[in-house]
Design a protein around this motif. Structure first.
Motif, PDB file in Angstrom:
ATOM      1  N   TRP A 143       0.831  -1.219   0.000  1.00 36.06           N
ATOM      2  CA  TRP A 143       0.000   0.000   0.000  1.00 36.06           C
ATOM      3  C   TRP A 143       0.858   1.258   0.000  1.00 36.06           C
ATOM      4  CZ3 TRP A 143      -4.280  -0.018  -2.122  1.00 36.06           C
ATOM      5  CH2 TRP A 143      -5.205  -1.039  -1.949  1.00 36.06           C
ATOM      6  N   ALA A 144       1.940   1.196   0.786  1.00 35.66           N
ATOM      7  CA  ALA A 144       2.830   2.366   0.830  1.00 35.66           C
ATOM      8  C   ALA A 144       3.369   2.652  -0.573  1.00 35.66           C
ATOM      9  CB  ALA A 144       3.981   2.109   1.813  1.00 35.66           C
ATOM     10  N   THR A 145       3.792   1.603  -1.258  1.00 39.63           N
ATOM     11  CA  THR A 145       4.350   1.756  -2.599  1.00 39.63           C
ATOM     12  C   THR A 145       3.285   2.267  -3.574  1.00 39.63           C
ATOM     13  OG1 THR A 145       5.800  -0.104  -2.161  1.00 39.63           O
ATOM     14  CG2 THR A 145       5.523   0.508  -4.459  1.00 39.63           C
ATOM     15  N   ASP A 146       2.135   1.573  -3.602  1.00 36.31           N
ATOM     16  CA  ASP A 146       1.085   1.934  -4.566  1.00 36.31           C
ATOM     17  C   ASP A 146       0.578   3.359  -4.333  1.00 36.31           C
ATOM     18  OD1 ASP A 146       1.377  -0.569  -5.520  1.00 36.31           O
ATOM     19  OD2 ASP A 146      -0.513  -1.358  -4.769  1.00 36.31           O
ATOM     20  N   ASN A 147       0.337   3.681  -3.051  1.00 32.59           N
ATOM     21  CA  ASN A 147      -0.205   5.012  -2.755  1.00 32.59           C
ATOM     22  C   ASN A 147       0.792   6.111  -3.097  1.00 32.59           C
ATOM     23  OD1 ASN A 147      -2.535   3.869  -1.872  1.00 32.59           O
ATOM     24  ND2 ASN A 147      -2.096   4.076   0.306  1.00 32.59           N
ATOM     25  N   PHE A 148       2.059   5.860  -2.732  1.00 32.06           N
ATOM     26  CA  PHE A 148       3.079   6.875  -2.998  1.00 32.06           C
ATOM     27  C   PHE A 148       3.240   7.070  -4.510  1.00 32.06           C
ATOM     28  CE2 PHE A 148       7.364   8.772  -2.767  1.00 32.06           C
ATOM     29  CZ  PHE A 148       7.140   9.686  -1.756  1.00 32.06           C
ATOM     30  N   ALA A 149       3.263   5.947  -5.242  1.00 31.37           N
ATOM     31  CA  ALA A 149       3.410   6.039  -6.705  1.00 31.37           C
ATOM     32  C   ALA A 149       2.191   6.731  -7.320  1.00 31.37           C
ATOM     33  CB  ALA A 149       3.584   4.643  -7.293  1.00 31.37           C
ATOM     34  N   ALA A 150       0.998   6.396  -6.813  1.00 28.01           N
ATOM     35  CA  ALA A 150      -0.233   7.016  -7.348  1.00 28.01           C
ATOM     36  C   ALA A 150      -0.221   8.528  -7.108  1.00 28.01           C
ATOM     37  CB  ALA A 150      -1.462   6.380  -6.709  1.00 28.01           C
ATOM     38  N   LEU A 151       0.263   8.925  -5.929  1.00 31.25           N
ATOM     39  CA  LEU A 151       0.287  10.364  -5.619  1.00 31.25           C
ATOM     40  C   LEU A 151       1.323  11.101  -6.472  1.00 31.25           C
ATOM     41  CD1 LEU A 151      -0.189  10.178  -1.755  1.00 31.25           C
ATOM     42  CD2 LEU A 151      -1.774  11.200  -3.391  1.00 31.25           C
ATOM     43  N   GLN A 152       2.444  10.441  -6.735  1.00 33.56           N
ATOM     44  CA  GLN A 152       3.439  11.063  -7.628  1.00 33.56           C
ATOM     45  C   GLN A 152       2.845  11.250  -9.020  1.00 33.56           C
ATOM     46  OE1 GLN A 152       6.664  11.974  -6.533  1.00 33.56           O
ATOM     47  NE2 GLN A 152       5.826  11.411  -4.548  1.00 33.56           N
ATOM     48  N   MET A 184      11.128   3.946   2.509  1.00 36.33           N
ATOM     49  CA  MET A 184      10.837   3.581   1.136  1.00 36.33           C
ATOM     50  C   MET A 184      11.433   4.666   0.241  1.00 36.33           C
ATOM     51  SD  MET A 184       6.954   3.304  -0.236  1.00 36.33           S
ATOM     52  CE  MET A 184       6.482   4.976   0.124  1.00 36.33           C
ATOM     53  N   LEU A 185      12.104   4.227  -0.815  1.00 33.63           N
ATOM     54  CA  LEU A 185      12.718   5.186  -1.725  1.00 33.63           C
ATOM     55  C   LEU A 185      12.081   5.029  -3.096  1.00 33.63           C
ATOM     56  CD1 LEU A 185      15.061   7.252  -1.618  1.00 33.63           C
ATOM     57  CD2 LEU A 185      16.504   5.500  -2.617  1.00 33.63           C
ATOM     58  N   VAL A 213      10.654   1.160  -6.695  1.00 28.88           N
ATOM     59  CA  VAL A 213      10.582   1.457  -5.266  1.00 28.88           C
ATOM     60  C   VAL A 213      11.535   0.528  -4.515  1.00 28.88           C
ATOM     61  CG1 VAL A 213       9.095   1.457  -3.231  1.00 28.88           C
ATOM     62  CG2 VAL A 213       8.223   2.307  -5.390  1.00 28.88           C
ATOM     63  N   HIS A 214      12.328   1.086  -3.604  1.00 30.26           N
ATOM     64  CA  HIS A 214      13.225   0.286  -2.766  1.00 30.26           C
ATOM     65  C   HIS A 214      12.728   0.400  -1.326  1.00 30.26           C
ATOM     66  CE1 HIS A 214      16.277   0.261  -6.027  1.00 30.26           C
ATOM     67  NE2 HIS A 214      15.762   1.448  -6.283  1.00 30.26           N
ATOM     68  N   HIS A 215      12.554  -0.737  -0.668  1.00 27.69           N
ATOM     69  CA  HIS A 215      12.169  -0.709   0.751  1.00 27.69           C
ATOM     70  C   HIS A 215      13.397  -0.973   1.607  1.00 27.69           C
ATOM     71  CE1 HIS A 215       7.825  -0.181   0.871  1.00 27.69           C
ATOM     72  NE2 HIS A 215       7.827  -0.731  -0.337  1.00 27.69           N
ATOM     73  N   PHE A 216      13.585  -0.177   2.646  1.00 25.92           N
ATOM     74  CA  PHE A 216      14.735  -0.301   3.538  1.00 25.92           C
ATOM     75  C   PHE A 216      14.285  -0.733   4.920  1.00 25.92           C
ATOM     76  CE2 PHE A 216      16.655   3.595   1.174  1.00 25.92           C
ATOM     77  CZ  PHE A 216      16.959   2.785   0.086  1.00 25.92           C
ATOM     78  N   ASN A 217      15.140  -1.519   5.592  1.00 28.68           N
ATOM     79  CA  ASN A 217      14.857  -1.784   7.007  1.00 28.68           C
ATOM     80  C   ASN A 217      15.284  -0.546   7.818  1.00 28.68           C
ATOM     81  OD1 ASN A 217      17.622  -1.857   7.412  1.00 28.68           O
ATOM     82  ND2 ASN A 217      17.736  -4.086   7.408  1.00 28.68           N
ATOM     83  N   GLU A 218      15.124  -0.645   9.121  1.00 26.80           N
ATOM     84  CA  GLU A 218      15.327   0.540   9.965  1.00 26.80           C
ATOM     85  C   GLU A 218      16.754   1.101   9.842  1.00 26.80           C
ATOM     86  OE1 GLU A 218      14.653   1.727  14.584  1.00 26.80           O
ATOM     87  OE2 GLU A 218      13.957  -0.222  13.921  1.00 26.80           O
ATOM     88  N   THR A 219      17.751   0.193   9.876  1.00 23.36           N
ATOM     89  CA  THR A 219      19.147   0.655   9.794  1.00 23.36           C
ATOM     90  C   THR A 219      19.422   1.301   8.443  1.00 23.36           C
ATOM     91  OG1 THR A 219      19.705  -1.244  11.161  1.00 23.36           O
ATOM     92  CG2 THR A 219      21.550  -0.070  10.138  1.00 23.36           C
ATOM     93  N   ALA A 220      19.001   0.625   7.371  1.00 25.46           N
ATOM     94  CA  ALA A 220      19.256   1.158   6.033  1.00 25.46           C
ATOM     95  C   ALA A 220      18.569   2.517   5.861  1.00 25.46           C
ATOM     96  CB  ALA A 220      18.762   0.170   4.982  1.00 25.46           C
TER      97      ALA A 220
END
Lengths: 365, 89
Positions: A69-78, B24-25, B33-40
């Motif tokens: 959801w974080a990915t989809d929502n963020f991409a949708a908002l961009q 998240m980047l 999209v790249h997902h990072f853990n807390e440290t990263a």
């Protein structure tokens, strides 16, 4: 306490005390429930934030959903940013309707699912808006002329708030005035994207009407409502607007659900005390809440908001048997020339669902 | 291995969002999209602020009660991943 009631308390009152002692089986039920209710991301967020230990499988599932959801929502908002820029360039005025603006009230974009993005456009600019979207390579799915799709972004273009152009009788069942939305709109930043959104009190009314229209099927709408009523609202405006727009009933219903699950802000508590429901309406509301996830009672309840028996019947007839273009959306497999068959199928569908509801009620009785 | 005094900078066209379990980047150019853990996620925020490897290690050492050798190894690995994914310049 049932898993469901513990889950509701966790989502609406941020009370996770009941979850801590859950065994693996209860966690499995909880995970399924959270996904069905559109609140898997918010559940994961609360559990991580409060350091609640999750069984590894539940943790994996919830984390995957949350990140998706974080990915989809963020991409949708961009992607929405580009659309809004194009509209600005073409001097087309837009108000972004809830849900997208509601993301601003959640801790992060993984906490709330977002399907399509609803945009309100002035009727005289609707064709210009459609042309702008077409120029950006958006296309409309078959039979959905108001929907525009490109990649993961789905835009629903509105010229009014409750699709009265499709079901005209909805105008008699309470209506947020479009002019009121335009007059009160303000610029809100959602994940770095600046957008014009309705004032908070109008968002409350939109949310309660939307939840009722969909028979309260998802708890996420109550989570939205909870977050909204916890903001610094202009209560006098809200109550006056609810009265003027004939939306006091939907507001009362929605707040009733929250009231049964936690304390309300004092002005709202006072407003609720001055109101009540007839026995039939109260019974129907409780049935609607109890059978939310496969409920069909929203339109029946909404019909109480229509004055006069004739208009109420007209409302129900148009809602259950709308115009052919809408019926063909309900039964997408039917070829367009065979649309009269859709009415027969709809009748059968209603009989089946009604019978199922009745059987459920009799079992409970 | 990255030098201790190398100043890190994020590549342009990246949008970072902190999440409850990391971050998240969003790569606007590649639509990835790249997902990072807390440290990263912490390392990324420090890189984006133009910190050196030594400063990143010092910051993490003050935040977590972990052996310094372990922190250095973790930071080096995260920076290698960032570089390998073409996120730094």
């Amino acid at each position: 306490m049932t898993v469901e009631s513990v889950f509701e308390r966790a989502m609406l009152a941020a009370d996770l005390s009941g979850i801590i002692d859950f065994d693996e089986e209860e966690w499995e039920t909880l995970g399924d429930l959270a996904i069905a209710e559109g609140l898997e991301g918010l559940l994961y967020w609360h559990c991580i934030r409060s350091a609640v230990e999750m069984p590894s499988e539940a943790r994996y599932i919830l984390r995957t959903e949350y990140r998706a959801w974080a990915t989809d929502n963020f991409a949708a908002l961009q992607a929405l940013q580009l659309v809004l820029d194009e509209f600005r360039h073409r001097q087309i005025e837009i108000v972004v309707l809830p849900g997208a603006p509601l993301l601003a009230f959640y801790p992060d974009p993984g906490c709330r699912p977002m399907g399509d993005i609803d945009l309100l456009v002035r009727p005289q600019q609707a064709s210009a808006a459609a042309a702008a979207l077409a120029a950006m390579d958006f296309t409309s799915p078959d039979r959905y002329d108001d929907l525009y799709c490109k990649g993961a972004l789905l835009i629903d273009l509105h010229t009014d708030l409750f699709h009265c152009e499709r079901i005209a009788a909805r105008r008699h069942a309470g209506q947020l005035s479009v002019e009121q939305i335009w007059a009160g709109c303000w610029v809100c930043e959602v994940e770095g994207v600046e957008m014009s959104v309705p004032r908070l009190e109008d968002m409350v009314l939109y949310t309660v009407a939307h939840a009722l229209r969909h028979s309260y099927r998802r708890l996420s709408w109550f989570a939205d409502l909870r977050l909204l009523i916890d903001q610094d609202l202009d209560w006098s405006y809200l109550f006056a607007a609810a009265r003027t727009c004939h939306l006091e009933r939907p507001l009362y219903y929605g707040v009733c659900f929250l009231q049964e699950r936690g304390p309300l802000p004092a002005p709202l508590e006072g407003w609720m005390q001055d109101r009540g429901l007839s026995k039939v309406e109260a019974w129907l509301l409780q049935r609607a809440f109890a059978g939310r996830r496969d409920g069909e009672l929203g339109d029946v309840l909404w019909s109480f908001n229509v004055e006069g028996l004739l208009q109420r019947l007209q409302f129900l007839a148009q809602t259950y048997f709308p115009q052919p273009s809408v019926m063909l959306q309900v039964f997408p497999f039917l070829p367009k020339p065979l649309f009269p068959l859709a009415y027969g199928l709809r009748f059968g569908q209603l009989m089946f669902r009604g019978g199922r509801q009745l059987a459920g009620l009799m079992r409970k009785t | 291995m990255a030098k201790d005094n190398k100043i890190w900078r994020a590549r342009k066209g990246l949008a970072f969002r902190k999440l409850v379990d990391g971050g998240m980047l969003f790569d606007q150019k590649g639509q990835q999209v790249h997902h990072f853990n807390e440290t990263a996620a912490v390392v990324w925020e420090l890189c984006a602020r133009g910190q050196t490897t030594a400063e990143i290690v010092a910051r993490l050492r003050s935040a977590y009660e972990v052996d310094e050798t372990q922190i250095v190894a973790d930071v080096q690995e995260v920076l290698k991943d960032f570089s390998g994914s073409d996120l730094l310049q």
